[in-house]
Design an enzyme around this catalytic site. Structure first.
Site, PDB file in Angstrom:
ATOM      1  N   ARG A   1       0.856  -1.197   0.000  1.00  0.00           N
ATOM      2  CA  ARG A   1       0.000   0.000   0.000  1.00  0.00           C
ATOM      3  C   ARG A   1       0.883   1.235   0.000  1.00  0.00           C
ATOM      4  O   ARG A   1       1.840   1.326   0.775  1.00  0.00           O
ATOM      5  CB  ARG A   1      -0.922   0.011   1.224  1.00  0.00           C
ATOM      6  CG  ARG A   1      -1.930   1.154   1.171  1.00  0.00           C
ATOM      7  CD  ARG A   1      -2.933   1.043   2.281  1.00  0.00           C
ATOM      8  NE  ARG A   1      -2.439   1.594   3.538  1.00  0.00           N
ATOM      9  CZ  ARG A   1      -3.200   1.753   4.624  1.00  0.00           C
ATOM     10  NH1 ARG A   1      -4.465   1.363   4.609  1.00  0.00           N
ATOM     11  NH2 ARG A   1      -2.692   2.255   5.730  1.00  0.00           N
TER      12      ARG A   1
ATOM     13  N   SER B   1     -12.569  -3.172   0.736  1.00  0.00           N
ATOM     14  CA  SER B   1     -12.708  -2.661   2.096  1.00  0.00           C
ATOM     15  C   SER B   1     -14.146  -2.226   2.359  1.00  0.00           C
ATOM     16  O   SER B   1     -14.779  -1.597   1.502  1.00  0.00           O
ATOM     17  CB  SER B   1     -11.778  -1.459   2.311  1.00  0.00           C
ATOM     18  OG  SER B   1     -10.438  -1.852   2.215  1.00  0.00           O
TER      19      SER B   1
ATOM     20  N   LYS C   1      -3.990   5.017  10.286  1.00  0.00           N
ATOM     21  CA  LYS C   1      -5.016   5.787   9.585  1.00  0.00           C
ATOM     22  C   LYS C   1      -5.904   6.437  10.633  1.00  0.00           C
ATOM     23  O   LYS C   1      -6.925   5.888  11.044  1.00  0.00           O
ATOM     24  CB  LYS C   1      -5.832   4.876   8.650  1.00  0.00           C
ATOM     25  CG  LYS C   1      -6.738   5.654   7.698  1.00  0.00           C
ATOM     26  CD  LYS C   1      -7.416   4.703   6.718  1.00  0.00           C
ATOM     27  CE  LYS C   1      -8.289   5.470   5.737  1.00  0.00           C
ATOM     28  NZ  LYS C   1      -8.976   4.565   4.787  1.00  0.00           N
TER      29      LYS C   1
END
Length: 236
Positions: A67, A136, A165
């Site tokens: 990612r 997701s 996050k």
């Protein structure tokens, strides 16, 4: 009729290829179990992607996702290719986050998309039939939709507040249980998962737990993976 015979042979060949591709996809999907490590560029704090990947593989991980929200695709491509090559050598699943074009170029085993990325239905149509697709979700409705549109596995989160996050919406274990009741696909729980809480997440219905900080922030990512995997043994 020779022409009809040719058409029949071609049709059978096409059916055979599709069946083989689906079987290969199912084989890949079996790896979505236990610990799933996301190698996030920002969380590496200057360490090399490949070296961290080597460590987590030595630690027993069978799924690695790349990612990145900082590099250009031109910069990301060689990293993805290196990781794919390493994963292939060690029989580890390599999944690319967000970018279908990078996933295709690197010959990734799969692609993972979020709610604001390429729609599941579009990604499924463009992704080779033998590659897996994850999405997701934060709600039951999103999970049901992802399943109906062709996802192979579903990520649910955030389970807990997460330093990776800070804006992530915390949905908790109860949402995971609700999604488990609503869909039949493998579930990957994500968000704030550590060695301490991973067993309770698996017990709530996850097939796999995805971690970033719990491994990448550790002094030894290899040992961090080993500890989490030891904690998960016997949960399911």
């Amino acid at each position: 009729d020779s022409e009809k015979f040719k058409q029949a042979r071609f049709s059978l060949y096409t059916i055979e290829r599709r069946l083989m591709s689906k079987l290969l996809r199912q084989d890949r999907l079996k790896y979505i179990s236990g610990l799933y490590v996301i190698i996030d560029t920002q969380s590496l704090k200057g360490r090399r992607h490949l070296e961290v990947a080597r460590q987590v593989i030595r630690g027993g991980v069978k799924v690695i996702q790349l990612r990145d929200k900082t590099l250009t695709k031109g910069e990301l491509l060689p990293i993805a290719r290196e990781l794919r090559s390493l994963c292939t050598q060690h029989v580890v699943l390599f999944i690319m986050n967000d970018y279908l074009d990078v996933a295709l170029d690197a010959d990734a085993d799969g692609l993972h998309v979020g709610q604001e990325d390429l729609p599941i239905a579009v990604a499924r149509r463009l992704l080779p039939l033998d590659r897996i697709l994850g999405g997701s979700t934060t709600t039951v409705e999103q999970a049901v939709k992802a399943q109906s549109e062709g996802a192979d596995y579903i990520a649910v989160g955030s389970m807990y507040p997460t330093p990776s996050k800070e804006t992530a919406k915390v949905v908790g274990l109860e949402r995971l249980r609700q999604v488990r009741q609503a869909v039949s696909l493998p579930l990957v729980a994500i968000g704030g998962i550590t060695g301490d809480n991973a067993p309770e997440v698996m017990a709530a219905g996850a097939d796999s737990v995805a971690v970033i900080s719990a491994v990448l922030a550790a002094e030894s990512p290899e040992e961090a993976c080993r500890e989490i995997i030891r904690g998960l043994s016997g949960v399911k």
